[in-house]
Design a protein around this motif. Sequence first.
Motif, short mmCIF file in Angstrom:
data_model
loop_
_atom_site.label_atom_id
_atom_site.label_comp_id
_atom_site.label_asym_id
_atom_site.label_seq_id
_atom_site.Cartn_x
_atom_site.Cartn_y
_atom_site.Cartn_z
N UNK A 178 10.60 -8.09 -4.44
CA UNK A 178 9.67 -8.99 -5.04
C UNK A 178 8.28 -8.47 -4.87
N UNK A 179 8.11 -7.88 -3.70
CA UNK A 179 6.65 -7.36 -3.37
C UNK A 179 6.19 -6.39 -4.12
N UNK A 180 7.12 -5.52 -4.86
CA UNK A 180 6.81 -4.56 -5.82
C UNK A 180 6.61 -5.02 -7.16
N UNK A 181 6.53 -6.30 -7.26
CA UNK A 181 6.68 -6.69 -8.68
C UNK A 181 5.67 -7.79 -8.79
N UNK A 182 4.66 -7.59 -8.14
CA UNK A 182 3.29 -8.17 -8.10
C UNK A 182 2.34 -7.55 -9.08
N UNK A 183 1.58 -8.17 -9.86
CA UNK A 183 0.57 -7.73 -10.74
C UNK A 183 -0.74 -8.52 -10.58
N UNK A 184 -1.92 -7.50 -10.36
CA UNK A 184 -3.18 -8.23 -10.27
C UNK A 184 -4.07 -8.29 -11.69
N UNK A 198 -4.51 -1.60 -3.17
CA UNK A 198 -3.48 -2.63 -2.30
C UNK A 198 -1.87 -2.48 -2.76
N UNK A 199 -1.82 -1.91 -3.67
CA UNK A 199 -0.36 -1.57 -4.08
C UNK A 199 0.33 -2.75 -5.15
N UNK A 232 -2.61 7.08 -7.07
CA UNK A 232 -2.21 8.18 -6.63
C UNK A 232 -2.71 8.62 -5.25
N UNK A 233 -4.10 8.17 -5.02
CA UNK A 233 -5.03 8.65 -3.96
C UNK A 233 -4.30 7.75 -2.71
N UNK A 234 -3.96 6.59 -3.35
CA UNK A 234 -3.42 5.68 -1.73
C UNK A 234 -1.89 6.16 -1.41
N UNK A 235 -1.33 6.87 -2.01
CA UNK A 235 -0.17 7.35 -1.58
C UNK A 235 1.22 6.48 -1.71
N UNK A 236 0.98 5.46 -2.61
CA UNK A 236 2.17 4.57 -2.55
C UNK A 236 3.51 5.09 -2.92
N UNK A 237 4.59 4.56 -2.45
CA UNK A 237 6.07 5.30 -2.58
C UNK A 237 6.42 4.92 -3.87
N UNK A 238 6.17 3.93 -4.84
CA UNK A 238 6.64 3.64 -5.99
C UNK A 238 5.76 3.77 -7.02
N UNK A 239 6.05 3.69 -8.32
CA UNK A 239 5.56 4.00 -9.42
C UNK A 239 4.78 2.72 -9.84
N UNK A 240 3.66 2.71 -10.31
CA UNK A 240 3.01 1.45 -10.81
C UNK A 240 3.33 1.29 -12.00
#
Length: 351
Positions: A178-184, A198-199, A232-240
């Motif tokens: 669920x944490x990867x499915x939060x949108x701002x 913040x991802x 991309x600069x933050x280096x998160x491991x999943x695609x936004x």
Amino acid sequence: MERIGFLSFGHWGPGQGSRTRTAGDALLQAIDLSVAAEELGLDGAFFRVHHFARQQASPFPLLSAIAARTTRIEIGTGVIDMRYENPLYMAEEAAAADLISGGRLQLGISRGSPEPARQGAAAFGYVPGPGETDADMARRHTDLFRKAITGAGVAEADPRYAGGATGLLPVQPQSPGLAERIWWGAGTRKTAVWAAELGMNLMSSTLLTEDTGVPFHELQAEQIQLFRDAWAAAGHEYTPRVSVSRSVLPIADEEDSRFFAGAALRDGRDQVGIIDGLTARFGKSYAGAPDVLAEQLAADTAVQAADTLLLTIPNQLGVDFNAKLLGTISRHIAPSLGWNPGSRTAAAKGC
């Protein structure tokens, strides 16, 4: 365009011509329209959350009911005003709804927009701390909510009643992923960059609380690019993921013309206004013949830059009319944007 869904503001009331006269009508029709949208091959059913207004205010019971009646369509919000939320209770409700749906919850949250009530969040028991603004409080609530849905401990255990456990306990239930499915819901380029760092995924609506003089879709496309660069600069491991909202009102028959001919003449250009003392640019409505709208949306640089399009609907016209509207868009407009309702199934099978 990978996904297309609808976004309902959930209006209800006894106005002339309304087919959604009560709160019960709005809720039950939202469920039925979500079922119809899934049958049409659409990808999402999203709902705006407003307090102290005749609109949807408590999304999780509605989203859970939709989840129980559907099998594939994403369910979500666009957006929840985090000034009003108890972060830990919201974490419990969100996880429960996500588990009921089998992991289909896409939760849009934000600092919120102007509400009918003066200091409405204070009536709910939430006021900014010393030196905080409303936006600071919303972000503080968001931080605790996001920690809670990842399983972080948030309350000290009492060994007498926790089976001897010590340390910090997480809220329950938990819903993995669920944490990867939060949108701002970002209203500026700056907040889009902050969300990326913040991802959180990006949800950009039909207005931005800034204006540089360029057309709305170009400013929004710039916001999307800045978001992706920051991600991309933050280096998160999943695609936004990135969504944009548009009012798309195809005129395909006499009934459509009766409702939308005025919008085609009146709302076909950007507007600039003031919100909370800030200059804001509002995107235009797309109203007209389906083939014309297909060409116009194909030239919308922000629509082309996003992977998800949320179609704002006139929900008070009822389920049958909105299902017809969504069907017209899915058959005659969406294919020109590259949308294919079968592509997601094929991708999931590795085809």
